[in-house]
Design a protein around this motif. Structure first.
Motif, PDB file in Angstrom:
ATOM      1  N   VAL A   1       0.883  -1.596  -0.142  1.00  0.00           N
ATOM      2  CA  VAL A   1       0.129   0.237  -0.147  1.00  0.00           C
ATOM      3  C   VAL A   1       0.930   1.256  -0.030  1.00  0.00           C
ATOM      4  O   VAL A   1       1.855   1.490   0.405  1.00  0.00           O
ATOM      5  CB  VAL A   1      -1.146   0.069   1.260  1.00  0.00           C
ATOM      6  N   THR A   2       0.920   2.269  -1.035  1.00  0.00           N
ATOM      7  CA  THR A   2       1.403   3.111  -1.328  1.00  0.00           C
ATOM      8  C   THR A   2       0.696   4.451  -1.226  1.00  0.00           C
ATOM      9  O   THR A   2      -0.403   4.238  -1.574  1.00  0.00           O
ATOM     10  CB  THR A   2       2.278   3.386  -2.381  1.00  0.00           C
TER      11      THR A   2
ATOM     12  N   GLY B   1       2.486  -1.001   8.372  1.00  0.00           N
ATOM     13  CA  GLY B   1       2.774  -0.755   6.810  1.00  0.00           C
ATOM     14  C   GLY B   1       2.555   0.018   5.544  1.00  0.00           C
ATOM     15  O   GLY B   1       3.415  -0.165   4.155  1.00  0.00           O
ATOM     16  N   VAL B   2       2.153   0.466   6.509  1.00  0.00           N
ATOM     17  CA  VAL B   2       1.950   1.724   4.768  1.00  0.00           C
ATOM     18  C   VAL B   2       2.987   2.530   3.872  1.00  0.00           C
ATOM     19  O   VAL B   2       3.671   3.731   5.027  1.00  0.00           O
ATOM     20  CB  VAL B   2       0.389   2.880   5.175  1.00  0.00           C
ATOM     21  N   VAL B   3       3.862   2.856   3.086  1.00  0.00           N
ATOM     22  CA  VAL B   3       4.810   3.646   2.048  1.00  0.00           C
ATOM     23  C   VAL B   3       4.114   4.763   2.058  1.00  0.00           C
ATOM     24  O   VAL B   3       2.670   4.879   0.658  1.00  0.00           O
ATOM     25  CB  VAL B   3       5.484   3.049   1.218  1.00  0.00           C
ATOM     26  N   PHE B   4       4.737   6.622   2.193  1.00  0.00           N
ATOM     27  CA  PHE B   4       4.502   6.761   2.058  1.00  0.00           C
ATOM     28  C   PHE B   4       5.139   8.224   0.479  1.00  0.00           C
ATOM     29  O   PHE B   4       6.960   8.170   1.219  1.00  0.00           O
ATOM     30  CB  PHE B   4       3.764   8.663   3.154  1.00  0.00           C
ATOM     31  N   GLU B   5       4.833   8.206  -0.210  1.00  0.00           N
ATOM     32  CA  GLU B   5       5.583   8.965  -1.007  1.00  0.00           C
ATOM     33  C   GLU B   5       5.319  10.451  -1.487  1.00  0.00           C
ATOM     34  O   GLU B   5       4.322  11.012  -1.778  1.00  0.00           O
ATOM     35  CB  GLU B   5       6.019   8.457  -2.702  1.00  0.00           C
ATOM     36  N   TRP B   6       6.045  11.234  -0.450  1.00  0.00           N
ATOM     37  CA  TRP B   6       5.710  12.992  -0.150  1.00  0.00           C
ATOM     38  C   TRP B   6       6.437  13.163  -1.761  1.00  0.00           C
ATOM     39  O   TRP B   6       7.498  12.509  -2.265  1.00  0.00           O
ATOM     40  CB  TRP B   6       6.661  13.124   0.948  1.00  0.00           C
ATOM     41  N   LEU B   7       5.406  14.375  -1.846  1.00  0.00           N
ATOM     42  CA  LEU B   7       5.467  15.389  -2.568  1.00  0.00           C
ATOM     43  C   LEU B   7       6.031  14.835  -4.595  1.00  0.00           C
ATOM     44  O   LEU B   7       7.138  14.955  -4.951  1.00  0.00           O
ATOM     45  CB  LEU B   7       7.469  16.189  -2.298  1.00  0.00           C
ATOM     46  N   ALA B   8       4.996  14.014  -4.274  1.00  0.00           N
ATOM     47  CA  ALA B   8       4.543  13.302  -5.927  1.00  0.00           C
ATOM     48  C   ALA B   8       3.393  13.636  -6.328  1.00  0.00           C
ATOM     49  O   ALA B   8       2.377  13.419  -5.418  1.00  0.00           O
ATOM     50  CB  ALA B   8       5.339  12.099  -5.334  1.00  0.00           C
TER      51      ALA B   8
END
Length: 481
Positions: A316-317, A341-348
């Protein structure tokens, strides 16, 4: 008071115990345990009893927080509940889902002094859960019954708050809702790990036991017209909320596997009731085994990512175009999601949905961003850096917020005026719409917002409706003499 209160220098801030991430990520139960009586009292006693209570100013309902904290610290829980419920129709719900870190707790004086905020929300939840358990919450018995009636369109928090306030004054109240259960987004939008559904069902039953009538599966404009409701009732309140999902504007958004957040969350919540949900049962809206990408940075996005984890997603992203400090959602919810377990992609920022030859989503192409000049709201605007990244996906969920539906068309009432965003126009002094005797409250007026604001609007509208009906009744009696 000195013995019972001002304990913030001696007692550390603490929350109720939180279940371990690996355990809670397998079910939809609430993640926090109950405070014990001793722990709740100890945390309440940390309150500094400010002369100017900033926590109260930070609460849309202006709850008398220092008062019920003091009563809790003294073990006077029934009195604490009476004070808490005097200004809030759903304290057990606000205690669970309000973003206290952005409201009352965020401006707590002892938080600003470096001692850590009083855990206001958890104490509020404890007080009201205790009230239900002890039987202190009893059906409403108005001091006298009135012949006049009010119709409420929408069984969400704003409509329910207004219904309760009007019933307390003795009016005959009927609530109409398009769904098959009361609660609106409280039952179909918010997952159980934040708000278990029996908590909402208990509140609905309380209102039914108090003499409020509910007519579910009733769509205004289809099953009954607004004109018919105006003839049936002395006054009406529109509290429909906003459900139209904001769309993602980029190539490939029509690919198979791209869904609106509310569709996804509703399917999951319906399954929690044991409903047959074809789109979940056939795997369409089930994240099990899938690589899930959620686009958005608000609380709805957090609900989606944490739901996907519980459904057994492979990964999960969350993509958000600003950084963590500038996201609109609760920081506490972000932390919970990261633990699970969530992955965060900031500034995307999504630039395109990539799909297979068969039209099935396979990835999200996102532009990498940086923060530039501040926009009109004071937040720094995201600016493209020229770089991109691809995030593999089998399911993409759009959690970009909600817009109002076109109510003048849906209700068949072109005289109902709306603003340029489609929200119903009201006179904010009375919450009355362009239609005489028809009021509006909650998200359909202010746009997608918080439950606590909807409750406030519902209470304000109910007071204006009461004044108008009271004046009309008085005029009718004078005319009859």
């Amino acid at each position: 008071m000195a013995e019972k209160m001002l304990q913030f220098t001696k007692v550390e801030r603490s929350m109720p115990a939180k279940r371990a991430a690996d355990a809670r990520a397998t079910d939809f139960d609430e993640i926090y345990a109950e405070f014990s009586l001793k722990a709740a009292g100890a945390q309440a006693a940390r309150c500094s009893q400010c002369g100017v209570p900033f926590c109260q100013q930070g609460c849309p309902l202006s709850n008398n927080i220092p008062d019920w904290l003091k009563l809790s610290a003294e073990g006077r829980l029934e009195e604490a509940w009476e004070v808490s419920s005097a200004t809030n129709n759903m304290p057990e719900i606000c205690g669970r889902i309000c973003p206290q870190d952005r409201l009352c707790e965020g401006i707590c004086t002892i938080e600003q002094s470096g001692h850590g905020t009083v855990t206001i929300g958890s104490v509020e939840k404890f007080i009201t859960d205790t009230a239900w358990e002890k039987g202190w919450v009893k059906p409403i018995v108005p001091p006298r019954e009135r012949a006049q009636s009010a119709g409420i369109i929408g069984a969400g928090p704003g409509g329910l708050a207004a219904a309760e306030q009007l019933r307390r004054k003795g009016y005959q109240v009927t609530v109409y809702d398009a769904y098959d259960r009361g609660g609106g987004l409280l039952v179909y939008g918010i997952p159980g790990f934040k708000l278990e559904k029996p908590v909402v069902a208990r509140r609905i039953k309380h209102l039914e036991d108090s003499g409020i009538a509910f007519k579910f599966n009733t769509r205004v404009g289809q099953d009954v017209t607004l004109q018919e409701l105006r003839k049936t009732h002395d006054t009406l309140l529109i509290a429909t909320g906003v459900y139209q999902a904001k769309d993602l504007k980029c190539p490939g958004v029509g690919a198979s596997g791209v869904y609106a957040a509310l569709d996804y969350l509703t399917a999951s919540n319906r399954k929690s009731f044991g409903d047959a949900v074809e789109e979940f049962d056939d795997g369409t809206l089930n994240a099990d085994g899938k690589r899930v990408v959620v686009i958005g940075g608000g609380d709805t996005a957090m609900d989606c990512v944490r739901t996907a984890i519980r459904q057994g997603a492979k990964s999960v992203t969350c993509l958000y175009r600003r950084d963590r400090a500038n996201m609109p959602g609760s920081q506490r919810e972000v932390a919970n999601a990261e633990e699970e377990g969530v992955v965060f992609e900031w500034l995307a920022s999504p630039e395109a949905i990539l799909d297979t030859k068969a039209g099935k989503v396979k990835a999200v192409r996102a532009a990498k961003m940086k923060l530039g000049e501040a926009d009109a709201s004071g937040r720094q605007s995201p600016v493209k850096t020229g770089e991109t990244m691809d995030v593999k996906a089998d399911m993409v969920i759009k959690a970009l917020g909600f817009d109002p539906e076109d109510l003048p068309v849906l209700f068949g009432e072109p005289a109902l005026t709306v603003n340029r965003w489609g929200a119903v126009r009201v006179d904010y002094a009375t919450m009355e719409t362009s239609l005489s005797g028809v009021y509006a409250a909650g998200d359909i007026v202010r746009g997608a917002s918080l439950v606590v604001w909807a409750i406030k609007d519902g209470r304000d509208a109910a007071e204006a409706m009461h004044k108008a009906m009271k004046a009309a009744d008085k005029a009718a009696k004078v005319a009859a003499e």
